[in-house]
Design a protein around this motif. Structure first.
Motif, PDB file in Angstrom:
ATOM      1  N   LEU A  11       0.949  -3.105 -10.826  1.00 61.39           N
ATOM      2  CA  LEU A  11       2.315  -2.954 -11.304  1.00 61.39           C
ATOM      3  C   LEU A  11       3.108  -1.966 -10.478  1.00 61.39           C
ATOM      4  CD1 LEU A  11       1.773  -2.868 -15.164  1.00 61.39           C
ATOM      5  CD2 LEU A  11       3.183  -4.524 -13.928  1.00 61.39           C
ATOM      6  N   SER A  12       2.454  -0.874 -10.055  1.00 57.92           N
ATOM      7  CA  SER A  12       3.232   0.227  -9.500  1.00 57.92           C
ATOM      8  C   SER A  12       3.048   0.450  -8.013  1.00 57.92           C
ATOM      9  CB  SER A  12       2.884   1.530 -10.226  1.00 57.92           C
ATOM     10  OG  SER A  12       1.520   1.804 -10.070  1.00 57.92           O
ATOM     11  N   ALA A  13       2.001  -0.115  -7.432  1.00 57.04           N
ATOM     12  CA  ALA A  13       1.775   0.136  -6.010  1.00 57.04           C
ATOM     13  C   ALA A  13       2.909  -0.444  -5.188  1.00 57.04           C
ATOM     14  CB  ALA A  13       0.444  -0.476  -5.566  1.00 57.04           C
ATOM     15  N   THR A  14       3.274   0.267  -4.141  1.00 52.98           N
ATOM     16  CA  THR A  14       4.335  -0.210  -3.268  1.00 52.98           C
ATOM     17  C   THR A  14       3.800  -0.369  -1.866  1.00 52.98           C
ATOM     18  OG1 THR A  14       5.010   2.035  -2.757  1.00 52.98           O
ATOM     19  CG2 THR A  14       6.108   0.953  -4.601  1.00 52.98           C
ATOM     20  N   VAL A  15       4.387  -1.271  -1.129  1.00 60.10           N
ATOM     21  CA  VAL A  15       4.050  -1.400   0.277  1.00 60.10           C
ATOM     22  C   VAL A  15       4.551  -0.153   0.986  1.00 60.10           C
ATOM     23  CG1 VAL A  15       4.424  -2.756   2.366  1.00 60.10           C
ATOM     24  CG2 VAL A  15       4.217  -3.899   0.141  1.00 60.10           C
ATOM     25  N   ALA A  16       3.768   0.372   1.903  1.00 59.28           N
ATOM     26  CA  ALA A  16       4.212   1.564   2.637  1.00 59.28           C
ATOM     27  C   ALA A  16       5.589   1.304   3.210  1.00 59.28           C
ATOM     28  CB  ALA A  16       3.235   1.882   3.764  1.00 59.28           C
ATOM     29  N   PRO A  17       6.527   2.210   2.966  1.00 62.98           N
ATOM     30  CA  PRO A  17       7.904   1.949   3.346  1.00 62.98           C
ATOM     31  C   PRO A  17       8.081   1.862   4.843  1.00 62.98           C
ATOM     32  CG  PRO A  17       7.614   4.238   2.711  1.00 62.98           C
ATOM     33  CD  PRO A  17       6.336   3.546   2.388  1.00 62.98           C
ATOM     34  N   ALA A  18       8.958   0.986   5.224  1.00 69.25           N
ATOM     35  CA  ALA A  18       9.295   0.929   6.647  1.00 69.25           C
ATOM     36  C   ALA A  18       9.992   2.211   7.043  1.00 69.25           C
ATOM     37  CB  ALA A  18      10.219  -0.263   6.899  1.00 69.25           C
ATOM     38  N   ALA A  19       9.856   2.574   8.278  1.00 69.75           N
ATOM     39  CA  ALA A  19      10.513   3.796   8.751  1.00 69.75           C
ATOM     40  C   ALA A  19      12.020   3.665   8.611  1.00 69.75           C
ATOM     41  CB  ALA A  19      10.149   4.049  10.203  1.00 69.75           C
ATOM     42  N   LEU A  20      12.636   4.763   8.255  1.00 70.65           N
ATOM     43  CA  LEU A  20      14.090   4.766   8.153  1.00 70.65           C
ATOM     44  C   LEU A  20      14.723   4.617   9.528  1.00 70.65           C
ATOM     45  CD1 LEU A  20      14.798   7.713   5.701  1.00 70.65           C
ATOM     46  CD2 LEU A  20      14.804   5.289   5.183  1.00 70.65           C
ATOM     47  N   ASN A  21      15.834   3.961   9.576  1.00 72.94           N
ATOM     48  CA  ASN A  21      16.638   3.942  10.798  1.00 72.94           C
ATOM     49  C   ASN A  21      17.417   5.242  10.838  1.00 72.94           C
ATOM     50  OD1 ASN A  21      18.463   3.598  12.831  1.00 72.94           O
ATOM     51  ND2 ASN A  21      19.266   1.642  12.097  1.00 72.94           N
ATOM     52  N   VAL A 426      10.665  10.471   6.869  1.00 72.60           N
ATOM     53  CA  VAL A 426      11.331  11.566   7.571  1.00 72.60           C
ATOM     54  C   VAL A 426      11.026  11.573   9.071  1.00 72.60           C
ATOM     55  CG1 VAL A 426       9.622  13.447   7.435  1.00 72.60           C
ATOM     56  CG2 VAL A 426      12.043  13.957   7.108  1.00 72.60           C
ATOM     57  N   LYS A 427       9.961  10.887   9.480  1.00 71.93           N
ATOM     58  CA  LYS A 427       9.544  10.932  10.884  1.00 71.93           C
ATOM     59  C   LYS A 427      10.651  10.530  11.861  1.00 71.93           C
ATOM     60  CE  LYS A 427       4.590  10.349  10.076  1.00 71.93           C
ATOM     61  NZ  LYS A 427       3.445   9.399  10.129  1.00 71.93           N
ATOM     62  N   PRO A 428      11.337   9.398  11.645  1.00 68.53           N
ATOM     63  CA  PRO A 428      12.380   9.036  12.617  1.00 68.53           C
ATOM     64  C   PRO A 428      13.564   9.992  12.612  1.00 68.53           C
ATOM     65  CG  PRO A 428      12.396   7.538  10.759  1.00 68.53           C
ATOM     66  CD  PRO A 428      11.163   8.355  10.619  1.00 68.53           C
ATOM     67  N   LEU A 429      13.813  10.653  11.492  1.00 71.90           N
ATOM     68  CA  LEU A 429      14.909  11.618  11.419  1.00 71.90           C
ATOM     69  C   LEU A 429      14.593  12.840  12.278  1.00 71.90           C
ATOM     70  CD1 LEU A 429      15.546  11.447   7.560  1.00 71.90           C
ATOM     71  CD2 LEU A 429      16.591  10.079   9.374  1.00 71.90           C
ATOM     72  N   VAL A 430      13.334  13.257  12.259  1.00 68.80           N
ATOM     73  CA  VAL A 430      12.897  14.373  13.093  1.00 68.80           C
ATOM     74  C   VAL A 430      12.942  13.971  14.561  1.00 68.80           C
ATOM     75  CG1 VAL A 430      10.959  15.906  13.630  1.00 68.80           C
ATOM     76  CG2 VAL A 430      11.461  15.314  11.247  1.00 68.80           C
TER      77      VAL A 430
END
Length: 549
Positions: A11-21, A426-430
């Motif tokens: 019910l609650s698991a999510t796919v690891a989010p794609a990196a933010l642009n 946060v990785k792409p923001l850094v």
């Protein structure tokens, strides 16, 4: 922790989010004048160090409310700007020396110089008399790690002496039963007192050592003497140990020697699995009276209501309190708390201004200035346990505790790295700032468990605690480490943490731009970042999210 039901995970698991642009949300213009003005104002002598329950605290709450309102926020607590936080203030007086009898020679240790002692119990007098003393190593009971320092020993009514940090804190890597060099919650003094109370100990005394504690005895003196705050709850905390406190390392060595024991040898033994607690064959005594004052402090809550899903919120937090009056240095007894944490509140106000200027997002954005962090995260703990906005619908957020005031850095450090999917976001923001993510320089300090994000994390909400590292653009790691060490030794929790007009705010601006971009992207998306599988907060998040889906 892991979930027990596969259906709950489904019910609650999510796919690891794609990196933010990183370009999807443009870096804002962070108002530096706001950062300077708010920090300078809140850390001025007029605010008296911002201890909860004081006139300075009332001025602080009024000032933050004013700045939130001027920024364009709306009252965030059902039409009110504040949330009452019930507290009780306990001030120990007439503290008698901590004495030990029954050894080779009687010992007497003075309050403040050799030891500090206090209590969570809301009671007018504490009397510890002829209490048998037991050395319980690191004072840890962790069945999931196969470790129990209390196995085979009954400490009910006794005084336990405990080592600070985890058994493997001296390792150079992050591998080991307790994560090696990285402190776990078992290493925090808060846990050690909690476990001692569960074991029925009458008193719990931690041996202070500067490196594993991550601060000097001066910090213990300033933080553990004078009025102490605790959450005001039914039962008056009478289930806690009578006395809790710290003892200087040299005093502890004298105690062990008097008991015919070798402190160094027993400390080394305590770091190995299978250690058994050692009765010292001496008895401890002390007493003190308490002045008790019940009061209500306040969290300040502002909101930018969402346009499409206003019941889902992204949270920014920072604590407004500091120590008030403390040990004087050169006649100055006000612990102004400029960096810690007037700067964090300044960042909170600046982010509110930047977000209000950019306009509303799909989800609501909540700006929370919490009280009593210095007393054990009490304001954030109260909010997390009594949330204005349900935690199951709190997407995640950022906590700010001491901004970078020494200049831009090449690195960005995530506290407690490896815990939540916010790190992937946060990785792409850094990277867009041409910076790199690095691990903490002092993982043994346990910073993840020492600020307000932890109150939310342990109830499931992913909160980012991150910021500039020590690799300065101007001066590199040598200059950064020098500045870090200077702050810890000469300003942290001392009157010298004062506003400096020569501070370089550019590093703080860079960090705040990342916080803004991360929060705003979350607030305009339908993402629900989770904790990584196997981390200690994943199960509670899965359970809370499943309940609303």
């Amino acid at each position: 922790m892991r979930t027990m039901l596969a259906t709950l995970l489904t019910l609650s698991a999510t796919v690891a989010p794609a990196a933010l642009n990183a370009q999807s949300v443009a870096p804002p213009q962070i108002p530096v004048e706001t950062l300077k003005t708010v920090t300078k104002t809140l850390s001025s002598d007029e605010y008296g160090g911002r201890a909860p329950g004081t006139e300075g605290a009332e001025k602080t709450i009024a000032y933050i409310t004013k700045r939130f309102q001027e920024a364009g926020l709306k009252p965030g607590n059902h039409g009110k700007w504040t949330q009452d936080v019930p507290l009780v203030e306990i001030t120990a007086q007439d503290v008698q020396p901590l004495t030990f009898t029954g050894g080779k020679q009687p010992l007497s240790f003075d309050y403040r110089n050799d030891m500090v002692v206090a209590t969570y119990r809301v009671t007018p007098k504490i009397n510890l008399e002829n209490s048998d003393v037991v050395f319980v190593g690191y004072g840890i009971n962790a069945p999931e790690r196969g470790w129990n320092d209390y196995a085979g020993v009954d400490v009910k009514g006794k005084t336990v002496v405990i080592l600070v940090n985890d058994p493997d804190w001296q390792q150079s890597d992050l591998k080991g039963t307790f994560n090696g060099r990285e402190m776990t919650y078992y290493g925090r003094w808060t846990y050690k007192y909690e476990e001692a109370a569960r074991q029925g100990a009458a008193a719990a005394i931690i041996v202070h050592q500067t490196e594993p504690a991550a601060y000097g005895w001066n910090v213990v003196q300033s933080s553990w003497t004078g009025p102490q705050l605790e959450q005001d709850t039914p039962g008056d905390h009478m289930d806690q140990s009578k006395a809790i406190g710290w003892i200087q390392l040299d005093a502890a060595k004298q105690l062990f020697a008097s008991a015919g024991k070798d402190f160094a040898a027993l400390s080394a033994a305590a770091g190995k699995k299978g250690f058994h607690a050692v009765p010292l064959g001496v008895e401890a005594s002390t007493s003190f009276v308490n002045t008790i004052r019940r009061q209500a402090s306040k969290n300040v809550v502002g909101i930018l209501p969402g346009t499409k899903r206003p019941d889902e919120v992204v949270l920014y937090s920072a604590h407004w309190d500091h120590l008030g009056h403390c040990d004087p240095v050169d006649g100055d007894d006000i612990c102004n708390g400029a960096a810690d944490n007037a700067s964090g509140i300044a960042g909170l106000v600046a982010l509110a201004e930047a977000n209000a200027e950019a306009g509303a997002t799909a989800r609501s954005q909540v700006f929370l200035a919490v009280t009593a962090e210095e007393s054990g995260l009490l304001g954030s703990k109260y909010y997390a346990e009594n949330p204005v906005y349900p935690l199951a619908k709190t997407v995640g957020g950022v906590n700010m505790d001491v901004l970078n005031l020494i200049g831009p850095t090449k690195d960005f450090v995530i506290t407690g790295i490896g815990k939540s999917e916010l790190e992937d976001l946060v990785k792409p923001l850094v990277a867009a700032q041409n910076r790199v993510i690095k691990p903490e320089s002092h993982p043994e300090a346990g910073h993840y468990y020492r600020s307000d994000h932890f109150s939310f994390a342990k109830l499931g909400v992913p909160m980012l605690s991150a910021g500039s590292g020590i690799d300065l653009v101007d001066g590199g790691t040598a200059a950064g480490k020098k500045a870090e060490d200077d702050y810890t030794a000469n300003r942290y929790h001392q009157p010298s943490d004062e506003y400096d007009p020569n501070w370089n705010w550019q590093g703080a601006v860079q960090d705040l731009q990342i916080y803004y971009q991360l929060g705003r992207e979350l607030a305009d998306s339908d993402r629900w970042p989770n904790w990584y599988q196997g981390t200690e907060f994943r199960a509670v998040r899965d359970k809370s999210r499943a309940a609303v889906q």
